[in-house]
Design a protein around this motif. Sequence first.
Motif, mmCIF file in Angstrom:
data_model
loop_
_atom_site.group_PDB
_atom_site.id
_atom_site.type_symbol
_atom_site.label_atom_id
_atom_site.label_comp_id
_atom_site.label_asym_id
_atom_site.label_seq_id
_atom_site.Cartn_x
_atom_site.Cartn_y
_atom_site.Cartn_z
ATOM 1 N N GLY A 188 10.956 -4.517 -48.093
ATOM 2 C CA GLY A 188 12.179 -4.391 -47.316
ATOM 3 C C GLY A 188 12.854 -3.137 -47.658
ATOM 4 O O GLY A 188 13.435 -2.289 -46.933
ATOM 5 N N THR A 219 14.944 -8.553 -44.866
ATOM 6 C CA THR A 219 15.668 -7.398 -44.724
ATOM 7 C C THR A 219 16.414 -7.305 -43.526
ATOM 8 O O THR A 219 17.620 -6.977 -43.216
ATOM 9 C CB THR A 219 14.826 -6.066 -44.858
ATOM 10 O OG1 THR A 219 14.129 -6.182 -46.384
ATOM 11 C CG2 THR A 219 15.674 -4.627 -44.711
ATOM 12 N N ALA A 264 18.673 -3.254 -47.321
ATOM 13 C CA ALA A 264 17.682 -3.601 -48.237
ATOM 14 C C ALA A 264 18.159 -3.884 -49.871
ATOM 15 O O ALA A 264 18.870 -2.732 -50.050
ATOM 16 C CB ALA A 264 16.615 -2.617 -48.428
ATOM 17 N N ALA A 308 16.622 -9.199 -53.361
ATOM 18 C CA ALA A 308 15.527 -9.537 -52.334
ATOM 19 C C ALA A 308 14.420 -10.148 -52.956
ATOM 20 O O ALA A 308 13.679 -9.457 -53.772
ATOM 21 C CB ALA A 308 15.027 -8.238 -51.652
#
Length: 340
Positions: free
Chosen positions: A81, A232, A238, A243
Amino acid sequence: MIRSLQRITPQLLTLAALVALVTLFFPNFISISYDGARFVGPIVDVLKRSAPVALLAVGMTLVIATRGIDLSVGTVMAIAGAVAAYAITSGFGLPATLALALLAGLAAGLWNGCLVALIGIQPIVATLILMTAGRGIAQLITEGRILTFSNNDFAFIGSGTVYGMPFPTILWLATAILVAALMRRTALGLLIEATGINRAASALAGVNATVILIAVYMASGFCAALAGIVATADIRGADANNAGLWLELDAILAVVIGGNSLLGGRFSIAGAMIGALIIQTINTGIVLAGFPSEYNLVIKAGLVLVILVMQSPNLSADWFYLKTLISERRTARAERKEAS
């Protein structure tokens, strides 16, 4: 085909029972409507939100089939991402951005595969190394901040629709079908299972276990990169810190709930996908039922435990023995009545 359906029947019944349970708390859970552009409803949301875990579970299934584990998939999501967001904000086109993100995932998988297959480090330790270091790599790429973008073509991957269906849903379904077809229409699935059952014996039989191991970890990295791209694109940014955080655990649970053994050998992509749907249904159901957020993880863990106990081979064997015993006693009782 019939045998495959029989194998995933417990998972399908579990998913149906879980949907029915959620519907008791939230009657509109199974309602679906069309707003002129897309299908909407809690079920559609479950199918969309399942994408990251389902994609991770595809790769994780192959790794677990070789008697391995990949704890780094959540971190690889963050890396992919971060690479994608950095590339798109730096002026790269969408094809180049996607290629760089996927290459990052393949490189991460190659690293894990080499540590396991060539150096001989235990999979849980080898992937833990990247799990620890990888999020730092992602933070270096994003310079420690949430890297946002406004590219609509890229955002489509995470929030777009095709014929009313969310694109992430189409993506994870297509990925699962393609991988399952590749495994079962070629000898690759058999080679993976042989490596997982007994690596030494498969090597003696002519299977290049080293190449197989590296390939499955690269496949896991590729699937993790896909999941990272979806996550993303969905938030148009991001977030290296969050994440994919702890999603590796959900992916492992999805594989296990899907009926796959952590001891390697036979595997089912379809079962893992149903497991991912079960995980997301639990997540969505807890929210819709209105339970306080501090209870969510406890309730989720409890439901997963109940599901795994119900699917336990030992419990199934005990239930079969009990039914056999009852049948035998009924038969003996009937014979005694006839004799008297």
